[in-house]
Design a protein around this motif. Structure first.
Motif, PDB file in Angstrom:
ATOM      1  N   GLU A  53       0.838  -1.210   0.000  1.00 37.30           N
ATOM      2  CA  GLU A  53       0.000   0.000   0.000  1.00 37.30           C
ATOM      3  C   GLU A  53       0.868   1.254   0.000  1.00 37.30           C
ATOM      4  N   ARG A  54       1.914   1.258   0.825  1.00 37.75           N
ATOM      5  CA  ARG A  54       2.828   2.402   0.820  1.00 37.75           C
ATOM      6  C   ARG A  54       4.132   2.035   1.509  1.00 37.75           C
ATOM      7  N   THR A  55       5.155   2.802   1.215  1.00 35.36           N
ATOM      8  CA  THR A  55       6.433   2.715   1.911  1.00 35.36           C
ATOM      9  C   THR A  55       6.772   4.113   2.412  1.00 35.36           C
ATOM     10  N   ASP A  56       7.615   4.164   3.442  1.00 35.08           N
ATOM     11  CA  ASP A  56       7.930   5.459   4.047  1.00 35.08           C
ATOM     12  C   ASP A  56       9.353   5.410   4.591  1.00 35.08           C
ATOM     13  N   LEU A  57      10.131   6.449   4.291  1.00 34.61           N
ATOM     14  CA  LEU A  57      11.503   6.528   4.802  1.00 34.61           C
ATOM     15  C   LEU A  57      11.532   7.063   6.224  1.00 34.61           C
ATOM     16  N   GLY A  58      10.489   7.783   6.633  1.00 35.74           N
ATOM     17  CA  GLY A  58      10.378   8.231   7.999  1.00 35.74           C
ATOM     18  C   GLY A  58      11.404   9.273   8.401  1.00 35.74           C
ATOM     19  N   LEU A  59      11.436   9.560   9.719  1.00 41.33           N
ATOM     20  CA  LEU A  59      12.364  10.528  10.291  1.00 41.33           C
ATOM     21  C   LEU A  59      13.577   9.807  10.879  1.00 41.33           C
ATOM     22  N   ARG A  89      15.306   9.915  13.794  1.00 41.96           N
ATOM     23  CA  ARG A  89      15.298   9.382  15.163  1.00 41.96           C
ATOM     24  C   ARG A  89      13.924   9.512  15.820  1.00 41.96           C
ATOM     25  N   LYS A  90      12.887   9.361  14.990  1.00 41.29           N
ATOM     26  CA  LYS A  90      11.540   9.502  15.525  1.00 41.29           C
ATOM     27  C   LYS A  90      10.568   8.652  14.729  1.00 41.29           C
ATOM     28  N   GLY A  91       9.574   8.110  15.410  1.00 40.44           N
ATOM     29  CA  GLY A  91       8.525   7.345  14.746  1.00 40.44           C
ATOM     30  C   GLY A  91       8.977   5.987  14.262  1.00 40.44           C
ATOM     31  N   TYR A  92       8.318   5.525  13.202  1.00 40.90           N
ATOM     32  CA  TYR A  92       8.567   4.181  12.684  1.00 40.90           C
ATOM     33  C   TYR A  92       9.828   4.087  11.825  1.00 40.90           C
ATOM     34  N   GLY A  93      10.405   5.194  11.441  1.00 39.44           N
ATOM     35  CA  GLY A  93      11.548   5.128  10.544  1.00 39.44           C
ATOM     36  C   GLY A  93      11.131   4.589   9.192  1.00 39.44           C
ATOM     37  N   LYS A  94      11.996   3.820   8.565  1.00 41.75           N
ATOM     38  CA  LYS A  94      11.641   3.190   7.294  1.00 41.75           C
ATOM     39  C   LYS A  94      10.613   2.092   7.555  1.00 41.75           C
ATOM     40  N   GLN A  95       9.519   2.122   6.801  1.00 36.28           N
ATOM     41  CA  GLN A  95       8.449   1.150   7.048  1.00 36.28           C
ATOM     42  C   GLN A  95       7.747   0.757   5.763  1.00 36.28           C
ATOM     43  N   ILE A  96       7.018  -0.375   5.838  1.00 37.09           N
ATOM     44  CA  ILE A  96       6.195  -0.886   4.730  1.00 37.09           C
ATOM     45  C   ILE A  96       4.820  -1.207   5.295  1.00 37.09           C
ATOM     46  N   LEU A  97       3.782  -0.826   4.541  1.00 33.52           N
ATOM     47  CA  LEU A  97       2.404  -1.194   4.897  1.00 33.52           C
ATOM     48  C   LEU A  97       1.833  -2.035   3.770  1.00 33.52           C
ATOM     49  N   LEU A  98       1.491  -3.284   4.101  1.00 34.44           N
ATOM     50  CA  LEU A  98       0.910  -4.205   3.117  1.00 34.44           C
ATOM     51  C   LEU A  98      -0.603  -4.292   3.318  1.00 34.44           C
ATOM     52  N   ASP A  99      -1.326  -4.324   2.207  1.00 38.65           N
ATOM     53  CA  ASP A  99      -2.779  -4.535   2.232  1.00 38.65           C
ATOM     54  C   ASP A  99      -3.054  -5.950   1.729  1.00 38.65           C
ATOM     55  N   HIS A 100      -3.581  -6.792   2.629  1.00 37.51           N
ATOM     56  CA  HIS A 100      -3.843  -8.199   2.287  1.00 37.51           C
ATOM     57  C   HIS A 100      -5.289  -8.433   1.859  1.00 37.51           C
TER      58      HIS A 100
END
Length: 331
Positions: A229-235, A237-248
């Motif tokens: 669904e989306r990817t994010d490089l994030g901040l 030193r804060k939050g989730y950082g680099k992340q992936i959200l999958l829609d199943h």
């Protein structure tokens, strides 16, 4: 003076005699007519009174027929009410299986139609008011309308279950059901899902996933078939950082956070067991680990319940004992 003899006008005399005769004849005729009319009126009044009295104490053939029709109508309404009650009981049984058997089997939410349980306004039944049997008719039609609305809601639910059953094989592959990392690489146990003390703010906050501590660079696997669904490089030193959200689909989503590398891009379809990223230490963390979430219909749920659908009760208990409160995240 000579005496003058009276003269007679025969024509005039005849006219007077005829007039007198007509008057004599007319008076008795009128009396007889008035008496006849009076007798007729009195007879009509007496017959009407007798008919009213007879109708009050006895039923006429027409009234008997109407009474039989009314009684038959009441019987038909009673039979209809019995059939409605039978249908309601059967519908309750179907609804019970729907709520407590079929939907849990497919992990499906309950179908709810807004306003289906509300009765129709009284104006809908205004035409039935004012009659001797109005309460019986109105009550029956209210129950019949309520039954029809519940049937509509149940039919929608069963239609959805039918679609889910057709997609059962696809759904079984889509549900997140494996570990997102190699379990043998796990160290220091599992950071628990739920409320825990924040390492910086010293207050309890909701931890929406589980923390799987392992070395940076360890593979991260998709736990079920789905689409990125989306990817994010994030901040930094804060939050989730680099992340992936999958829609199943089927209401399921999974999140993989604090990654060091992302190997997929938005819109890409992935399959269960496919390597999609590598464990990292990005975002608000105190050490390398994978933050893993399972989201069902917009609400986070405990991922432990999805790691292995073939897990025995003993294995599940042991896994829960391994879980503990960790301080791997600072956000």
């Amino acid at each position: 003076m000579a005496h003058q003899e009276p003269t007679f006008d025969l024509h005039q005399l005849t006219h007077e005699v005829v007039s007198a005769t007509q008057e004599v004849v007319t008076v008795p005729f009128r009396l007889r007519t008035y008496r006849l009319i009076r007798k007729i009126l009195i007879g009509f009044i007496l017959v009407s009174i007798a008919n009213v009295l007879f109708s009050y104490f006895f039923l006429t053939p027409n009234m008997l027929r109407i009474n039989r029709d009314n009684q038959e109508l009441v019987v038909r309404y009673r039979i209809l009410q019995d059939r409605i009650r039978t249908a309601e009981r059967r519908l309750d049984e179907i609804r019970h299986r729907d709520l407590y058997v079929y939907r849990p089997l497919f992990a499906a939410d309950t179908v709810s139609v807004e306003g289906v349980g509300l009765p129709y306004p009284d104006a809908k039944y205004a035409a039935l008011a004012g009659y001797e049997y109005s309460p019986l008719m109105t009550g029956t039609w209210r129950r019949l309308d309520g039954l029809a609305r519940r049937l509509y809601e149940t039919s929608l639910s069963l239609d959805e279950l039918q679609q889910l059953s057709r997609n059962k094989e696809i759904m079984s592959q889509a549900i997140p059901a494996i570990w997102p990392i190699d379990r043998t690489k796990l160290r220091n146990g599992i950071g628990a899902f739920g409320m825990r003390r924040h390492p910086i703010y010293s207050s309890y906050i909701m931890h929406k996933g589980v923390d799987l501590a392992c070395d940076i660079g360890n593979p991260v696997y998709a736990t079920g078939d789905g689409v990125v669904e989306r990817t994010d490089l994030g901040l930094p030193r804060k939050g989730y950082g680099k992340q992936i959200l999958l829609d199943h689909e089927f209401g399921y989503k999974t999140r993989y956070a604090h990654l060091s590398r992302i190997l997929v891009k938005p819109g890409e379809r992935v399959v269960r067991g496919q390597k999609i990223a590598e464990v990292g230490n990005t975002g608000g963390t105190t050490g390398p680990h994978l933050h893993y979430e399972v989201i069902l219909r917009g609400q986070v749920v405990n991922p432990i319940n999805y790691f292995n659908k073939d897990m025995t009760p003993a294995e599940y208990t042991r896994l829960m004992e391994e879980m503990h409160e960790t301080n791997l995240e600072t956000y």
